[in-house]
Design a protein around this motif. Structure first.
Motif, PDB file in Angstrom:
ATOM      1  N   MET A  69       0.808  -1.218   0.000  1.00 29.31           N
ATOM      2  CA  MET A  69       0.000   0.000   0.000  1.00 29.31           C
ATOM      3  C   MET A  69       0.841   1.268   0.000  1.00 29.31           C
ATOM      4  O   MET A  69       0.312   2.369  -0.141  1.00 29.31           O
ATOM      5  CB  MET A  69      -0.947   0.002   1.210  1.00 29.31           C
ATOM      6  CG  MET A  69      -2.045  -1.041   1.108  1.00 29.31           C
ATOM      7  SD  MET A  69      -3.108  -1.111   2.566  1.00 29.31           S
ATOM      8  CE  MET A  69      -2.026  -1.920   3.738  1.00 29.31           C
ATOM      9  N   HIS A 122       1.450   4.788   4.145  1.00 22.69           N
ATOM     10  CA  HIS A 122       0.284   4.230   4.832  1.00 22.69           C
ATOM     11  C   HIS A 122       0.662   3.457   6.096  1.00 22.69           C
ATOM     12  O   HIS A 122      -0.217   2.918   6.777  1.00 22.69           O
ATOM     13  CB  HIS A 122      -0.504   3.314   3.886  1.00 22.69           C
ATOM     14  CG  HIS A 122      -1.349   4.056   2.909  1.00 22.69           C
ATOM     15  ND1 HIS A 122      -2.533   4.660   3.261  1.00 22.69           N
ATOM     16  CD2 HIS A 122      -1.181   4.304   1.586  1.00 22.69           C
ATOM     17  CE1 HIS A 122      -3.070   5.234   2.201  1.00 22.69           C
ATOM     18  NE2 HIS A 122      -2.267   5.044   1.172  1.00 22.69           N
ATOM     19  N   ALA A 161      -3.120   2.352   7.696  1.00 22.12           N
ATOM     20  CA  ALA A 161      -3.517   1.070   7.112  1.00 22.12           C
ATOM     21  C   ALA A 161      -2.828  -0.100   7.790  1.00 22.12           C
ATOM     22  O   ALA A 161      -3.309  -1.231   7.756  1.00 22.12           O
ATOM     23  CB  ALA A 161      -3.218   1.068   5.614  1.00 22.12           C
ATOM     24  N   VAL A 166      -7.470   3.994   0.817  1.00 26.85           N
ATOM     25  CA  VAL A 166      -7.313   2.555   0.647  1.00 26.85           C
ATOM     26  C   VAL A 166      -8.439   1.846   1.389  1.00 26.85           C
ATOM     27  O   VAL A 166      -8.794   2.208   2.511  1.00 26.85           O
ATOM     28  CB  VAL A 166      -5.930   2.068   1.158  1.00 26.85           C
ATOM     29  CG1 VAL A 166      -5.722   2.431   2.627  1.00 26.85           C
ATOM     30  CG2 VAL A 166      -5.773   0.572   0.967  1.00 26.85           C
ATOM     31  N   GLN A 190      -9.448  -1.897   2.776  1.00 23.10           N
ATOM     32  CA  GLN A 190      -8.802  -3.154   3.137  1.00 23.10           C
ATOM     33  C   GLN A 190      -9.842  -4.200   3.528  1.00 23.10           C
ATOM     34  O   GLN A 190     -10.735  -3.925   4.338  1.00 23.10           O
ATOM     35  CB  GLN A 190      -7.859  -2.954   4.327  1.00 23.10           C
ATOM     36  CG  GLN A 190      -6.742  -1.960   4.096  1.00 23.10           C
ATOM     37  CD  GLN A 190      -5.978  -1.680   5.376  1.00 23.10           C
ATOM     38  OE1 GLN A 190      -6.207  -0.680   6.046  1.00 23.10           O
ATOM     39  NE2 GLN A 190      -5.074  -2.581   5.740  1.00 23.10           N
ATOM     40  N   ASN A 240      -6.729  -5.277  -1.093  1.00 24.16           N
ATOM     41  CA  ASN A 240      -6.612  -3.844  -0.846  1.00 24.16           C
ATOM     42  C   ASN A 240      -6.810  -3.091  -2.150  1.00 24.16           C
ATOM     43  O   ASN A 240      -6.278  -3.497  -3.195  1.00 24.16           O
ATOM     44  CB  ASN A 240      -5.227  -3.494  -0.279  1.00 24.16           C
ATOM     45  CG  ASN A 240      -4.910  -4.229   1.001  1.00 24.16           C
ATOM     46  OD1 ASN A 240      -5.798  -4.489   1.814  1.00 24.16           O
ATOM     47  ND2 ASN A 240      -3.650  -4.571   1.194  1.00 24.16           N
ATOM     48  N   TYR A 241      -7.566  -1.999  -2.082  1.00 25.36           N
ATOM     49  CA  TYR A 241      -7.811  -1.182  -3.259  1.00 25.36           C
ATOM     50  C   TYR A 241      -7.422   0.253  -2.939  1.00 25.36           C
ATOM     51  O   TYR A 241      -8.047   0.895  -2.093  1.00 25.36           O
ATOM     52  CB  TYR A 241      -9.285  -1.272  -3.675  1.00 25.36           C
ATOM     53  CG  TYR A 241      -9.620  -0.506  -4.940  1.00 25.36           C
ATOM     54  CD1 TYR A 241      -8.759  -0.499  -6.029  1.00 25.36           C
ATOM     55  CD2 TYR A 241     -10.809   0.216  -5.034  1.00 25.36           C
ATOM     56  CE1 TYR A 241      -9.070   0.189  -7.189  1.00 25.36           C
ATOM     57  CE2 TYR A 241     -11.135   0.911  -6.195  1.00 25.36           C
ATOM     58  CZ  TYR A 241     -10.252   0.896  -7.266  1.00 25.36           C
ATOM     59  OH  TYR A 241     -10.564   1.587  -8.409  1.00 25.36           O
ATOM     60  N   VAL A 242      -6.360   0.737  -3.596  1.00 25.18           N
ATOM     61  CA  VAL A 242      -5.846   2.079  -3.369  1.00 25.18           C
ATOM     62  C   VAL A 242      -6.348   2.995  -4.480  1.00 25.18           C
ATOM     63  O   VAL A 242      -6.161   2.699  -5.670  1.00 25.18           O
ATOM     64  CB  VAL A 242      -4.306   2.093  -3.332  1.00 25.18           C
ATOM     65  CG1 VAL A 242      -3.788   3.494  -3.012  1.00 25.18           C
ATOM     66  CG2 VAL A 242      -3.781   1.091  -2.305  1.00 25.18           C
ATOM     67  N   LYS A 266      -4.266   7.550  -5.761  1.00 27.74           N
ATOM     68  CA  LYS A 266      -2.856   7.388  -5.396  1.00 27.74           C
ATOM     69  C   LYS A 266      -2.059   8.559  -5.956  1.00 27.74           C
ATOM     70  O   LYS A 266      -2.227   8.951  -7.114  1.00 27.74           O
ATOM     71  CB  LYS A 266      -2.313   6.062  -5.931  1.00 27.74           C
ATOM     72  CG  LYS A 266      -0.913   5.724  -5.416  1.00 27.74           C
ATOM     73  CD  LYS A 266      -0.531   4.312  -5.794  1.00 27.74           C
ATOM     74  CE  LYS A 266       0.848   3.957  -5.238  1.00 27.74           C
ATOM     75  NZ  LYS A 266       0.863   3.950  -3.766  1.00 27.74           N
TER      76      LYS A 266
END
Length: 684
Positions: free
Chosen positions: A99, A103, A154, A478, A480, A508-510, A513
């Motif tokens: 991540m 984070h 995170a 992010v 999670q 996990n989806y960031v 960014k």
């Protein structure tokens, strides 16, 4: 390969042992400290156990890792990637589950280490000489009685330093440690602990590190057709370091409470060895750092249903970067950071199995610099966390919501003239939910899951760095998701005494960014933008066991494995051969793992550790030119403890990178080959 590694871990687990007798009051989260209670049977309700237990290194296991800094030790956690720029003085940053470094929250004795300038904590500055325990949490710590800041990352690393402990009738402890070895290493340290009264004690620890940083490395380059351009052995230059660390504290007990006051000072000068590019083997850049902070914690059980915790901190950091090479660009930049932090946490026991917490934090950051047209930013951050934990029989749940309000102020300048004053506000609510369930009371098998949404604010460099920063940046978010289990079996005696296995699958989806993109049509000017997207899918596996051999031989075995598929979704149009869309992001291996073995026979201890990092790419464009080969290292050490009069002594010999593996963690930053260390410890 994944199948084979999992099979190997399963075989090791079948031959394993336990950490303690079945009926003790030691919680699961403390198993790594290898505590044993002989001939004790306690018939009582088990104390509260964490919803998502941490990965922990402490005691003999931490001491046996052949690690010089906190960053070196953290490599043995699953799901972690370390960026190491080489040598004793090289910068070392940590990334959890791909991540990004920013984070990750790093907490030193319960209070977060900060760097508003670039958001990165150089863990190479923190020696293991004064560290008792390092813990890694995914999501957040499974405890609601904590500052609001602890809910704001995170993932978190908690570093617990050594606290005074005294034998009966003894009021002073002295420890002297001398280290020497390869790269001209000279590393003495002294620790003194004193007890003023049963309720007040202090400690002081100081350490000096000197190293030339020079080591041989083999380097080669190939042309695009695969033919060899060169293959040579050279000496790494400009990697020297001189560093002084001092820290100390007061520790007090009050009725139904505790308090402590701590200071920390670090002063270093180091060379920056630089990347090996264009056949340049030596650079001349230098960096000076001075870091100081003083912090305090106060905890008190005000009543049977109310607990209070107050934290406060002041920090001042100085950094100077010098590039005297006028053929490139002469730079002599200085930066000063100031931070003030205060937190109040309130825990309420609503029912016997239901707790709630309300925490409020305030933090102020300011950055000053000698850069031309600098913005002199300052940031006011207020955090409010409301959390609750509920336990019903074998079910545990924890939920929290964090409110963050940030106000940034800066001044835009051009040619020394004030052009505009900038003020921006950010408001965000971010939730988190954690669950744990034990299906059968008689079996130590736990299912767990969590969801957390969190963000990180753009750093001062992202927003205000001259000609690069972008004041319109949004926070980087992010989401999670994690599901997993923990299983352990316990035996009071025999060849093996139990085993503990954990497995977690995560996604996990960031979004938004923050990445640097070309500014305009030229490639020489850049700007920070919110256009990055990353999707990370992964599996973390850990296993640990203890074997009891004849003739008083005990062996502790631990293994970690991580699989990650971390894909860059930033540029949908950049698809196909050579494109970065859906490519594995830079420096994230698909496979990585570690293993440690600690064997003890009477006063002798033998330690072995192994780290493996699989193939990866140094760019999201996953083409052969960007491919990086796997690397691995084997480290061994042996020590012998004995008494010399009233002095307890320990002699340790280490061999690191036993097979002389030639490798880069970061492209063109060669790491040391085989190297040695000798350690003498004296306890008075």
């Amino acid at each position: 390969m994944l199948k084979n590694l999992f099979l190997l871990m399963s075989v090791v687990c079948c031959a394993s042992t336990s950490w303690a007798q079945h009926k003790t009051t030691v919680p699961v989260s403390k198993l790594d400290s290898m505590q044993y209670l002989e001939n004790v049977v306690v018939y009582a309700k088990k104390p509260y156990q964490e919803v998502i237990p941490a990965q922990t290194l402490s005691g003999k296991r931490l001491e046996g890792l052949n690690s010089h800094s906190v960053a070196d030790a953290i490599r043995y956690f699953s799901g972690v990637q370390i960026k190491d720029y080489g040598g004793v003085g090289g910068v070392k940053t940590v990334d959890i589950r791909s991540m990004g470094t920013n984070h990750m929250g790093v907490f030193y004795d319960g209070i977060q280490l900060g760097n508003a300038q670039n958001g990165q904590i150089d863990l190479g500055k923190f020696s293991l000489d004064n560290i008792d325990e390092i813990s890694l949490y995914n999501g957040q710590k499974s405890e609601i009685f904590q500052p609001a800041r602890d809910f704001g990352s995170a993932g978190t690393i908690y570093i617990r330093t050594h606290h005074p402990r005294f034998e009966e009738g003894k009021n002073d402890n002295f420890n002297v440690t001398l280290r020497t070895g390869s790269f001209g290493l000279a590393n003495p340290s002294i620790r003194w602990e004193h007890r003023f009264s049963p309720s007040l004690s202090m400690n002081f620890n100081t350490e000096y590190t000197y190293a030339t940083g020079q080591y041989h490395f083999r380097y080669h380059k190939k042309f695009s057709d695969g033919t060899l351009a060169w293959d040579t052995t050279a000496v790494r230059k400009n990697g020297d370091v001189k560093a002084l660390r001092m820290e100390g504290g007061l520790f007090g007990n009050i009725p139904h409470g505790v308090w402590n006051l701590k200071f920390y000072y670090y002063d270093s000068e180091r060379g920056i060895p630089g990347a090996i590019v264009n056949n340049v083997w030596k650079t001349s850049q230098r960096q000076w750092d001075r870091n100081f902070f003083v912090q305090s914690t106060f905890k008190k059980e005000v009543s049977s249903r109310y607990n209070l915790m107050v934290n406060a901190k002041y920090a001042r950091d100085y950094m100077r970067y010098l590039n005297p090479d006028t053929t490139l660009l002469y730079l002599d930049n200085k930066f000063w950071q100031d931070e003030i932090y205060i937190s109040v946490a309130n825990k309420f026991d609503i029912l016997e199995n239901w707790e709630a917490d309300l925490s409020v934090d305030y933090q102020w950051n300011y950055l000053n610099s000698t850069l031309a047209d600098f913005a002199y930013p300052n940031r006011h951050t207020t955090l409010v966390a409301l959390a609750s934990a509920y336990t019903y029989q074998r079910f545990k749940a924890q939920a929290s919501v964090l409110y963050t309000m940030v106000n940034d102020r800066a001044t835009a300048r051009s040619a020394g003239e004030v052009m505009a004053r900038h003020s921006a506000w950010k408001h965000e609510f971010t939730p988190a939910v954690f669950f744990s369930y034990q299906p059968m009371e008689e079996r130590d098998f736990f299912l767990r899951a969590f969801y957390k949404r969190i963000f990180r604010m753009p750093t001062f460099n992202d927003l205000y760095y001259t000609d690069i920063g972008n004041v319109s940046l949004n926070p980087e978010f992010v989401d999670q998701y994690n599901v997993g289990f923990q299983w352990q079996t316990i035996r009071p005696d025999g060849f093996y005494r139990g085993v503990r296995v954990t497995a977690d699958a995560y996604y996990n989806y960031v979004t938004d960014k923050i990445i640097a993109v070309p500014k305009g049509t030229g490639m020489y000017r850049w700007m920070m933008m919110n256009i990055g997207k990353v999707k990370i899918r992964g599996i973390d596996l850990t296993a640990r066991t203890t074997l009891n051999f004849p003739f008083d031989v005990m062996m502790d075995i631990s293994m970690n494995y991580t699989y990650q598929k971390a894909q860059d979704y930033s540029y949908p149009d950049d698809y196909g051969d050579g494109g970065s869309y859906k490519g594995q992001i830079a420096y994230i291996p698909w496979h990585s793992g570690s293993a440690t073995v600690n064997a003890v026979w009477r006063k002798f201890t033998l330690n072995y550790s192994f780290i493996y990092v699989g193939e990866r790419y140094h760019n999201s464009s996953n083409i052969p030119a960007n491919h990086e080969q796997p690397w691995y290292t084997h480290d061994i050490s042996a020590n012998y403890a004995f008494h010399l009069g009233k002095v307890n002594m320990k002699v340790t010999a280490e061999v690191n990178n036993l097979l002389n593996q030639q490798y880069d963690v970061v492209l063109n930053y060669p790491m040391p080959g085989r190297n040695y260390k000798l350690i003498l410890k004296f306890d008075f």
